[in-house]
Design a protein around this motif. Sequence first.
Motif, PDB file in Angstrom:
ATOM      1  N   THR A  95       0.858  -1.178   0.000  1.00 38.99           N
ATOM      2  CA  THR A  95       0.000   0.000   0.000  1.00 38.99           C
ATOM      3  C   THR A  95       0.898   1.233   0.000  1.00 38.99           C
ATOM      4  OG1 THR A  95      -0.158   0.506   2.373  1.00 38.99           O
ATOM      5  CG2 THR A  95      -1.596  -1.252   1.521  1.00 38.99           C
ATOM      6  N   SER A  96       0.433   2.295  -0.619  1.00 38.69           N
ATOM      7  CA  SER A  96       1.167   3.559  -0.594  1.00 38.69           C
ATOM      8  C   SER A  96       0.285   4.664  -1.141  1.00 38.69           C
ATOM      9  CB  SER A  96       2.449   3.467  -1.424  1.00 38.69           C
ATOM     10  OG  SER A  96       3.140   4.709  -1.396  1.00 38.69           O
ATOM     11  N   HIS A  97       0.330   5.812  -0.470  1.00 41.48           N
ATOM     12  CA  HIS A  97      -0.312   6.998  -1.029  1.00 41.48           C
ATOM     13  C   HIS A  97       0.629   7.699  -2.000  1.00 41.48           C
ATOM     14  CE1 HIS A  97      -3.944   6.787   1.324  1.00 41.48           C
ATOM     15  NE2 HIS A  97      -3.261   6.678   2.442  1.00 41.48           N
ATOM     16  N   GLN A  98       1.909   7.313  -1.954  1.00 42.08           N
ATOM     17  CA  GLN A  98       2.873   7.823  -2.910  1.00 42.08           C
ATOM     18  C   GLN A  98       2.865   6.952  -4.154  1.00 42.08           C
ATOM     19  OE1 GLN A  98       5.781   7.553   0.686  1.00 42.08           O
ATOM     20  NE2 GLN A  98       6.840   8.730  -0.889  1.00 42.08           N
ATOM     21  N   GLN A  99       3.295   7.535  -5.278  1.00 42.98           N
ATOM     22  CA  GLN A  99       3.478   6.741  -6.480  1.00 42.98           C
ATOM     23  C   GLN A  99       4.739   5.910  -6.346  1.00 42.98           C
ATOM     24  OE1 GLN A  99       1.640   6.421  -9.395  1.00 42.98           O
ATOM     25  NE2 GLN A  99       0.018   7.615  -8.393  1.00 42.98           N
ATOM     26  N   PHE A 100       4.646   4.630  -6.703  1.00 37.09           N
ATOM     27  CA  PHE A 100       5.845   3.807  -6.746  1.00 37.09           C
ATOM     28  C   PHE A 100       6.614   4.109  -8.026  1.00 37.09           C
ATOM     29  CE2 PHE A 100       3.211   1.023  -3.982  1.00 37.09           C
ATOM     30  CZ  PHE A 100       4.092   0.926  -2.916  1.00 37.09           C
ATOM     31  N   ASP A 101       7.929   4.023  -7.944  1.00 39.12           N
ATOM     32  CA  ASP A 101       8.772   4.144  -9.119  1.00 39.12           C
ATOM     33  C   ASP A 101       8.709   2.817  -9.869  1.00 39.12           C
ATOM     34  OD1 ASP A 101      10.715   4.367 -11.022  1.00 39.12           O
ATOM     35  OD2 ASP A 101      12.339   4.918  -9.656  1.00 39.12           O
ATOM     36  N   GLN A 102       7.868   2.762 -10.896  1.00 41.19           N
ATOM     37  CA  GLN A 102       7.628   1.493 -11.571  1.00 41.19           C
ATOM     38  C   GLN A 102       8.729   1.131 -12.555  1.00 41.19           C
ATOM     39  OE1 GLN A 102       3.488   0.459 -12.506  1.00 41.19           O
ATOM     40  NE2 GLN A 102       2.836   2.280 -11.395  1.00 41.19           N
ATOM     41  N   SER A 103       9.797   1.932 -12.593  1.00 47.07           N
ATOM     42  CA  SER A 103      10.985   1.497 -13.322  1.00 47.07           C
ATOM     43  C   SER A 103      11.793   0.507 -12.480  1.00 47.07           C
ATOM     44  CB  SER A 103      11.863   2.696 -13.685  1.00 47.07           C
ATOM     45  OG  SER A 103      12.443   3.271 -12.522  1.00 47.07           O
TER      46      SER A 103
END
Length: 210
Positions: free
Chosen positions: A184-192
Amino acid sequence: MLQIVNVKKFYGSYLALQVSSLTISDGIHWLQGINGSGKTTFLKIIAGLLPFSGDIFIRDTISIKKKPVAYRRLVNYAEAEPLYPSFLSGTDLINLFVKAKQGTHQQADELIELLHVNSFISHPIGTYSSGMQKKMSIILALIGHPSLVLLDEPLVTVDDASVNIIYELIENYHRSKGTSFLLTSHQQFDQSRFTIENRFLVENQMIKHL
């Protein structure tokens, strides 16, 4: 990997969460929802920390209701805001988890080194900052041989260098050990850094694919 069947969670007469049928495949998944939507409740149910009606199976046949010990060895959980007994040291906690999760001290030592907690690991938890406690929670969640690791807001309260290490640990555990993650995260994950296989939304006391 994980099958959720007819799960309901009530607080008194209030229905907090209902999941009729949901399959979570192997991979790295993102659980989303606003504050108070039920994300943490859902993770705690999966982790075996809250009573509920219904059942959850991991690896098809291992039921949280019928084989709770075997189930809990395969599912690890790190809270968003961990709170541990203040009189225990980090070393005490790691020793407990190594035994309960059938891990090894070598594995724990490698995680301690990677997350740079050597300088305070022997101190009482009551002296830890929130960032220190978060690092401890990540270490404990990775001890053993989990099929699934639940990380609630893993990127908060830690510095940028630690965020990069957490990304590396998720990627490496998934690639080399086949460990799946529900994040879970309210931040965007670095999907790279890794591929998000599925996104799930908790809304109106229910969970759906996005």
